[in-house]
Design a protein around this motif. Structure first.
Motif, PDB file in Angstrom:
ATOM      1  N   ALA A  24       0.828  -1.210   0.000  1.00 37.50           N
ATOM      2  CA  ALA A  24       0.000   0.000   0.000  1.00 37.50           C
ATOM      3  C   ALA A  24       0.860   1.256   0.000  1.00 37.50           C
ATOM      4  N   ALA A  25       1.887   1.289   0.842  1.00 36.01           N
ATOM      5  CA  ALA A  25       2.781   2.452   0.892  1.00 36.01           C
ATOM      6  C   ALA A  25       3.508   2.627  -0.433  1.00 36.01           C
ATOM      7  N   HIS A  26       3.925   1.508  -1.029  1.00 35.56           N
ATOM      8  CA  HIS A  26       4.633   1.568  -2.308  1.00 35.56           C
ATOM      9  C   HIS A  26       3.719   2.110  -3.401  1.00 35.56           C
ATOM     10  N   GLY A  27       2.474   1.597  -3.451  1.00 31.90           N
ATOM     11  CA  GLY A  27       1.536   2.085  -4.451  1.00 31.90           C
ATOM     12  C   GLY A  27       1.172   3.536  -4.254  1.00 31.90           C
ATOM     13  N   LEU A  28       1.062   3.957  -2.993  1.00 28.49           N
ATOM     14  CA  LEU A  28       0.733   5.355  -2.712  1.00 28.49           C
ATOM     15  C   LEU A  28       1.836   6.299  -3.172  1.00 28.49           C
ATOM     16  N   ARG A  29       3.069   5.805  -3.223  1.00 27.80           N
ATOM     17  CA  ARG A  29       4.148   6.621  -3.803  1.00 27.80           C
ATOM     18  C   ARG A  29       3.791   7.027  -5.228  1.00 27.80           C
ATOM     19  N   GLY A  30       3.365   6.036  -6.002  1.00 28.55           N
ATOM     20  CA  GLY A  30       3.013   6.310  -7.392  1.00 28.55           C
ATOM     21  C   GLY A  30       1.816   7.225  -7.506  1.00 28.55           C
ATOM     22  N   ILE A  31       0.816   7.019  -6.651  1.00 27.74           N
ATOM     23  CA  ILE A  31      -0.364   7.881  -6.665  1.00 27.74           C
ATOM     24  C   ILE A  31       0.032   9.313  -6.331  1.00 27.74           C
ATOM     25  N   ALA A  32       0.889   9.490  -5.325  1.00 26.67           N
ATOM     26  CA  ALA A  32       1.326  10.824  -4.927  1.00 26.67           C
ATOM     27  C   ALA A  32       2.066  11.522  -6.071  1.00 26.67           C
ATOM     28  N   ALA A  33       2.935  10.786  -6.769  1.00 20.86           N
ATOM     29  CA  ALA A  33       3.673  11.371  -7.893  1.00 20.86           C
ATOM     30  C   ALA A  33       2.722  11.791  -9.005  1.00 20.86           C
ATOM     31  N   MET A  34       1.723  10.962  -9.292  1.00 16.79           N
ATOM     32  CA  MET A  34       0.756  11.310 -10.330  1.00 16.79           C
ATOM     33  C   MET A  34      -0.117  12.487  -9.904  1.00 16.79           C
ATOM     34  N   MET A  35      -0.393  12.588  -8.622  1.00 19.63           N
ATOM     35  CA  MET A  35      -1.158  13.742  -8.125  1.00 19.63           C
ATOM     36  C   MET A  35      -0.407  15.041  -8.392  1.00 19.63           C
ATOM     37  N   VAL A  36       0.892  15.057  -8.106  1.00 25.48           N
ATOM     38  CA  VAL A  36       1.684  16.265  -8.331  1.00 25.48           C
ATOM     39  C   VAL A  36       1.806  16.546  -9.826  1.00 25.48           C
ATOM     40  N   PHE A  37       1.957  15.497 -10.616  1.00 22.41           N
ATOM     41  CA  PHE A  37       2.025  15.632 -12.076  1.00 22.41           C
ATOM     42  C   PHE A  37       0.757  16.302 -12.608  1.00 22.41           C
ATOM     43  N   CYS A  38      -0.408  15.785 -12.215  1.00 20.52           N
ATOM     44  CA  CYS A  38      -1.677  16.361 -12.674  1.00 20.52           C
ATOM     45  C   CYS A  38      -1.855  17.785 -12.158  1.00 20.52           C
ATOM     46  N   ALA A  39      -1.393  18.045 -10.943  1.00 28.84           N
ATOM     47  CA  ALA A  39      -1.492  19.392 -10.392  1.00 28.84           C
ATOM     48  C   ALA A  39      -0.725  20.396 -11.242  1.00 28.84           C
ATOM     49  N   HIS A  40       0.446  19.995 -11.727  1.00 27.73           N
ATOM     50  CA  HIS A  40       1.231  20.907 -12.551  1.00 27.73           C
ATOM     51  C   HIS A  40       0.580  21.133 -13.904  1.00 27.73           C
ATOM     52  N   LEU A  41      -0.002  20.094 -14.482  1.00 25.38           N
ATOM     53  CA  LEU A  41      -0.660  20.273 -15.770  1.00 25.38           C
ATOM     54  C   LEU A  41      -1.885  21.165 -15.642  1.00 25.38           C
ATOM     55  N   LEU A  42      -2.673  20.956 -14.598  1.00 24.38           N
ATOM     56  CA  LEU A  42      -3.864  21.773 -14.401  1.00 24.38           C
ATOM     57  C   LEU A  42      -3.511  23.180 -13.926  1.00 24.38           C
ATOM     58  N   GLY A  43      -2.711  23.254 -12.881  1.00 19.16           N
ATOM     59  CA  GLY A  43      -2.367  24.552 -12.312  1.00 19.16           C
ATOM     60  C   GLY A  43      -1.487  25.381 -13.216  1.00 19.16           C
ATOM     61  N   GLY A  44      -0.557  24.718 -13.906  1.00 24.69           N
ATOM     62  CA  GLY A  44       0.334  25.450 -14.794  1.00 24.69           C
ATOM     63  C   GLY A  44      -0.407  26.105 -15.944  1.00 24.69           C
ATOM     64  N   THR A  45      -1.358  25.378 -16.532  1.00 26.21           N
ATOM     65  CA  THR A  45      -2.130  25.970 -17.631  1.00 26.21           C
ATOM     66  C   THR A  45      -3.091  27.042 -17.113  1.00 26.21           C
ATOM     67  N   ALA A  46      -3.611  26.846 -15.896  1.00 24.96           N
ATOM     68  CA  ALA A  46      -4.476  27.877 -15.319  1.00 24.96           C
ATOM     69  C   ALA A  46      -3.708  29.157 -15.045  1.00 24.96           C
ATOM     70  N   GLU A  47      -2.444  29.026 -14.721  1.00 18.99           N
ATOM     71  CA  GLU A  47      -1.627  30.188 -14.369  1.00 18.99           C
ATOM     72  C   GLU A  47      -1.004  30.861 -15.578  1.00 18.99           C
ATOM     73  N   HIS A  48      -0.635  30.052 -16.594  1.00 20.69           N
ATOM     74  CA  HIS A  48       0.134  30.610 -17.717  1.00 20.69           C
ATOM     75  C   HIS A  48      -0.615  30.629 -19.051  1.00 20.69           C
ATOM     76  N   ILE A  49      -1.652  29.833 -19.211  1.00 19.70           N
ATOM     77  CA  ILE A  49      -2.338  29.748 -20.500  1.00 19.70           C
ATOM     78  C   ILE A  49      -3.753  30.316 -20.426  1.00 19.70           C
ATOM     79  N   TYR A  50      -4.522  29.829 -19.474  1.00 17.93           N
ATOM     80  CA  TYR A  50      -5.936  30.205 -19.384  1.00 17.93           C
ATOM     81  C   TYR A  50      -6.220  31.088 -18.171  1.00 17.93           C
ATOM     82  N   GLN A  51      -5.251  31.889 -17.797  1.00 19.94           N
ATOM     83  CA  GLN A  51      -5.449  32.748 -16.629  1.00 19.94           C
ATOM     84  C   GLN A  51      -6.575  33.759 -16.834  1.00 19.94           C
ATOM     85  N   GLY A  52      -6.908  34.061 -18.074  1.00 22.89           N
ATOM     86  CA  GLY A  52      -7.995  34.991 -18.354  1.00 22.89           C
ATOM     87  C   GLY A  52      -9.366  34.348 -18.378  1.00 22.89           C
ATOM     88  N   HIS A  53      -9.419  33.032 -18.258  1.00 18.72           N
ATOM     89  CA  HIS A  53     -10.691  32.306 -18.274  1.00 18.72           C
ATOM     90  C   HIS A  53     -11.060  31.955 -16.833  1.00 18.72           C
TER      91      HIS A  53
END
Length: 383
Positions: A24-53
């Motif tokens: 469980a701890a090992h699998g949660l490592r992967g989930i945590a990494a994917m969470m940060v990955f998705c956060a950057h894709l969503l947050g990065g585009t919200a901050e730099h691409i679609y900040q006016g939307h």
């Protein structure tokens, strides 16, 4: 001697709960990494691409905040997994193993950042020797400078935690040198007060001790509580973003996030947990194995792919379709580069030097399968 110390710290527990590898701890490592990955894709585009939307920014705020919470989950996992290694090895051996485990990949990516930034001057404020030295040596907190490689700020906290925990266990548990150990304990308390985010490490450490003592709840109670705790983590972690300054610890949302994390993780790593069952597949096991590389590599692939999409005009007013395409293209590129770097840079130096694998997941799984098979055969014969 180390075995005797470990036994005194963790009284005998059932074999099913003792041991180093926890699925469980090992699998949660992967989930945590994917969470940060998705956060950057969503947050990065919200901050730099679609900040006016405004509607898009409002829509991604909660998942963005929850994705960033993956770092706190990483810290909890680190606290959980590190104690057996500290008990098994001397302080010097532990330090060498941690160095070869973490530093090669960190060094390569930090060097790449410094050289690239020297050419592009994308971040001119960090083009100075004080920041560069602090970044490479994990002393940026002491020098009050920024960490250089994106996401690597968390590694500074990891390293500080390793140092303080290793010294604390060495002097207080192994050598019983109370004066020196007391000083280490005082430094640890001061570090915790100054940087409250380190509380997650302590949660993981405490849960490790309970886990090795065989402390767990009955399944009929544990499963509903684990489900509720998981929902609580999602709700509270997505409800706010904190810098974990000392003043933040009075915020009820932050307190609820921390307590929910401790409760969920304790239940998640218990034998037969819902999380352990859900994350037992090969995909999540693989993500757990490459999580460190994924965590450090993906900011670079995200940045390059974002620039490419901008240049090709692929970020359109059809935001949903544009973001779907962005995810579908960036994810496989990131995973492919992660796989290559994981084997060449992350694992290579450690496995060459110590002549052993970093993750012995397959062996652990075979051992667990063998025990399960033995129990089934035994049960069949008894019947």
């Amino acid at each position: 001697m180390t075995e005797n110390i470990q036994q005194s710290l963790s009284p005998p527990a059932p074999k099913s709960v003792r041991g180093g590898f926890n699925g469980a701890a090992h699998g949660l490592r992967g989930i945590a990494a994917m969470m940060v990955f998705c956060a950057h894709l969503l947050g990065g585009t919200a901050e730099h691409i679609y900040q006016g939307h405004a509607h898009y920014v409002a829509f991604v705020v909660r998942p963005w905040q929850f994705g960033v919470y993956g770092v706190e989950l990483f810290f909890t996992i680190s606290g959980f997994v590190i104690l057996p290694s500290i008990l098994r090895y001397s302080a010097g051996q532990f330090a060498l193993r941690r160095l070869l485990r973490l530093y090669p990949l960190f060094f390569v990516l930090t060097l790449f950042f410094v050289l690239s930034n020297t050419v592009t001057h994308e971040y001119p404020d960090v083009n100075n020797w004080r920041t560069i030295i602090g970044g490479f040596t994990f002393t940026n907190l002491l020098l009050h400078t920024e960490q250089l490689t994106p996401n690597a700020w968390s590694l500074t906290y990891e390293v500080m935690f390793y140092i303080l925990t290793c010294l604390g266990v060495t002097f207080l548990v192994k050598q019983r040198r109370w004066m020196v150990g007391g000083l280490v304990l005082l430094l640890s308390v001061l570090f915790l007060v100054r940087y409250p985010i380190a509380t997650y490490f302590l949660f993981g450490l405490g849960i490790r001790v309970l886990h090795d003592r065989g402390v767990s709840l009955r399944r009929e109670l544990a499963w509903p509580l684990e489900f509720v705790a998981a929902l609580s983590c999602i709700y509270f972690a997505s409800s706010g973003w904190f810098t974990y300054k000392p003043a933040d610890v009075t915020n009820p949302i932050l307190i609820a996030t921390m307590l929910s994390t401790a409760a969920y993780f304790f239940l998640a790593i218990s034998p037969g947990s819902l999380t352990g069952r859900l994350l037992a597949g090969p995909a999540t096991t693989y993500l757990g194995t490459v999580s460190y590389s994924l965590y450090l590599v993906h900011p670079y692939t995200y940045y390059v792919m974002r620039l490419l999409f901008v240049k090709l005009g692929l970020f359109t007013d059809h935001i949903a379709l544009s973001m779907l395409l962005f995810f579908l293209v960036t994810t496989p590129v990131t995973l492919l580069l992660t796989h290559v770097i994981h084997h060449l840079i992350e694992l290579g130096p450690y496995e060459w030097f110590f002549r052993q694998r970093v993750y012995r997941v397959r062996e652990a799984e075979r051992g667990q399968s063998s025990k399960a098979g033995s129990r089934q055969v035994s049960g069949g014969r008894t019947a």
